[in-house]
Scaffold this motif. Structure first.
Motif, mmCIF file in Angstrom:
data_model
loop_
_atom_site.group_PDB
_atom_site.id
_atom_site.type_symbol
_atom_site.label_atom_id
_atom_site.label_comp_id
_atom_site.label_asym_id
_atom_site.label_seq_id
_atom_site.Cartn_x
_atom_site.Cartn_y
_atom_site.Cartn_z
ATOM 1 N N HIS A 29 60.924 7.440 103.570
ATOM 2 C CA HIS A 29 60.752 6.963 102.196
ATOM 3 C C HIS A 29 60.547 5.455 102.127
ATOM 4 N N LEU A 30 60.921 4.742 103.188
ATOM 5 C CA LEU A 30 60.903 3.279 103.179
ATOM 6 C C LEU A 30 60.066 2.741 104.335
ATOM 7 N N PRO A 31 58.763 2.927 104.313
ATOM 8 C CA PRO A 31 57.941 2.444 105.433
ATOM 9 C C PRO A 31 57.990 0.939 105.607
ATOM 10 N N MET A 32 58.290 0.193 104.543
ATOM 11 C CA MET A 32 58.385 -1.260 104.678
ATOM 12 C C MET A 32 59.581 -1.679 105.521
ATOM 13 N N GLU B 218 55.960 9.574 107.658
ATOM 14 C CA GLU B 218 55.727 10.890 108.265
ATOM 15 C C GLU B 218 56.819 11.893 107.918
ATOM 16 N N GLN B 219 58.048 11.414 107.644
ATOM 17 C CA GLN B 219 59.121 12.336 107.276
ATOM 18 C C GLN B 219 58.945 12.889 105.863
ATOM 19 N N CYS B 220 57.969 12.390 105.142
ATOM 20 C CA CYS B 220 57.675 12.898 103.790
ATOM 21 C C CYS B 220 56.377 13.707 103.769
ATOM 22 N N ALA B 221 55.905 14.102 104.941
ATOM 23 C CA ALA B 221 54.610 14.774 105.033
ATOM 24 C C ALA B 221 54.603 16.164 104.414
ATOM 25 N N GLY B 222 55.775 16.710 104.061
ATOM 26 C CA GLY B 222 55.832 18.032 103.459
ATOM 27 C C GLY B 222 55.778 18.026 101.942
ATOM 28 N N TYR C 21 64.542 7.699 108.809
ATOM 29 C CA TYR C 21 64.172 6.318 109.042
ATOM 30 C C TYR C 21 64.573 5.437 107.848
ATOM 31 N N GLY C 22 65.167 4.296 108.132
ATOM 32 C CA GLY C 22 65.479 3.312 107.106
ATOM 33 C C GLY C 22 66.733 3.581 106.305
ATOM 34 N N SER C 23 67.386 4.728 106.511
ATOM 35 C CA SER C 23 68.518 5.083 105.654
ATOM 36 C C SER C 23 69.707 4.148 105.856
ATOM 37 N N GLY C 24 69.944 3.725 107.096
ATOM 38 C CA GLY C 24 71.068 2.831 107.346
ATOM 39 C C GLY C 24 70.908 1.496 106.657
ATOM 40 N N LEU D 82 76.017 5.886 94.951
ATOM 41 C CA LEU D 82 76.427 4.968 96.002
ATOM 42 C C LEU D 82 77.104 5.699 97.157
ATOM 43 N N LYS D 83 77.937 6.668 96.831
ATOM 44 C CA LYS D 83 78.590 7.449 97.886
ATOM 45 C C LYS D 83 77.581 8.308 98.640
ATOM 46 N N ALA D 84 76.626 8.882 97.916
ATOM 47 C CA ALA D 84 75.608 9.706 98.565
ATOM 48 C C ALA D 84 74.758 8.863 99.515
ATOM 49 N N ALA D 85 74.422 7.652 99.072
ATOM 50 C CA ALA D 85 73.639 6.764 99.924
ATOM 51 C C ALA D 85 74.425 6.373 101.168
ATOM 52 N N GLU D 86 75.712 6.131 100.992
ATOM 53 C CA GLU D 86 76.554 5.771 102.130
ATOM 54 C C GLU D 86 76.617 6.909 103.142
ATOM 55 N N HIS D 87 76.631 8.140 102.656
ATOM 56 C CA HIS D 87 76.682 9.292 103.552
ATOM 57 C C HIS D 87 75.404 9.424 104.382
ATOM 58 N N THR D 88 74.305 8.831 103.885
ATOM 59 C CA THR D 88 73.040 8.922 104.621
ATOM 60 C C THR D 88 72.894 7.819 105.665
ATOM 61 N N ARG D 89 73.906 6.951 105.765
ATOM 62 C CA ARG D 89 73.786 5.818 106.688
ATOM 63 C C ARG D 89 73.449 6.270 108.109
ATOM 64 N N ASN D 90 74.063 7.362 108.533
ATOM 65 C CA ASN D 90 73.832 7.859 109.887
ATOM 66 C C ASN D 90 72.956 9.114 109.907
ATOM 67 N N ALA D 91 72.296 9.381 108.794
ATOM 68 C CA ALA D 91 71.421 10.552 108.731
ATOM 69 C C ALA D 91 70.166 10.319 109.563
ATOM 70 N N PRO D 92 69.518 11.387 110.000
ATOM 71 C CA PRO D 92 68.310 11.244 110.828
ATOM 72 C C PRO D 92 67.075 10.924 109.993
#
Length: 244
Positions: A216-219, A190-194, A139-142, A127-137
């Motif tokens: 990870h979350l195209p929907m 596209e961010q998972c293209a690697g 898509y969909g993380s927030g 949960l803390k790790a997910a919260e840290h990704t809120r402002n990560a670059p």
């Protein structure tokens, strides 16, 4: 009537990921089933520690039996795609096609869950790790971070992660997916293209669909493009001449 589409959502999300199908003209009249997995969404699991991938497979089989669904198309995301894969591997004759949305196919898909399991409280760490990704670059993380505390019971985290990592490391998931006799699509942002699995999938006849402006979350980030890809894939299965 066409066979129904069965949707399985991913970890930390819910059935609402897929309800836009009812607004899509290209799926008009198509029967579908979407439900919240135990310990997710609006479900209330009395023993969340018992929830793992085999439990999700058992649940899916029970839901299919309860609703009278025999053969069906699968559209599933992340851990939901892993549960769907295990079900399809056990009962391959029931699955008519499989759209795998960034599902778990190997160890590279379990980096964060593996880190969480190394902590005293995997749920708190995640949960803390997910919260840290809120402002990560990403898509969909927030949106994912904001929804996560309301979409998963904390007690279900450790069991889910443990079984997911075990299957990713030792379950030959890629082999299981490639051996399915039905048409398959692997859909990803596209961010998972690697991802290292993409060339293997492509070389073995799995249709790849890269969704722009998403990860990870195209929907969440590009649902219009995601639904279009799924609709076109399904149309090719329903119209034999379109397969050529």
């Amino acid at each position: 009537m066409d066979a129904p589409i069965v949707f399985l959502h991913g970890f930390g999300t819910s059935k609402e990921d897929y309800l836009d199908i009812a607004q899509r003209h290209d799926f008009a009249g198509r029967p579908f089933l979407a439900y919240d997995m135990p310990g997710a969404g609006v479900t209330d699991c009395t023993d969340p520690a018992a929830v793992d991938i085999p439990f999700l497979v058992h649940t899916a089989r029970a839901v299919l039996e309860r609703t009278g669904i025999g053969r069906f198309h699968v559209v599933a995301h992340s851990t939901g795609a892993l549960a769907a894969l295990m079900l399809a591997h056990q009962e391959p004759g029931r699955v008519l096609s499989f759209v795998n949305i960034k599902g778990v196919l190997g160890p590279e898909d379990c980096v964060l869950s593996r880190q969480a399991l190394a902590q005293p409280d995997p749920a708190e760490f995640f949960l803390k790790a997910a919260e840290h990704t809120r402002n990560a670059p990403h898509y969909g993380s927030g949106m994912y971070a904001a929804n996560l505390p309301h979409k998963i019971q904390r007690g279900a985290v450790a069991g889910m992660f443990r079984s997911m990592v075990e299957l990713a490391d030792r379950g030959n998931l890629m082999g299981k997916f490639l051996s399915l006799p039905c048409p398959r699509m692997y859909l990803y942002g596209e961010q998972c293209a690697g991802l290292s699995c993409l060339p293997v999938l492509d070389a073995n006849g799995v249709e790849l669909a890269e969704i722009p402006h998403s990860g990870h979350l195209p929907m969440y980030s590009n649902p219009v493009a995601m639904w279009r890809q799924i609709a076109e894939f399904h149309a090719r299965q329903l119209i034999p001449s379109a397969r050529r």
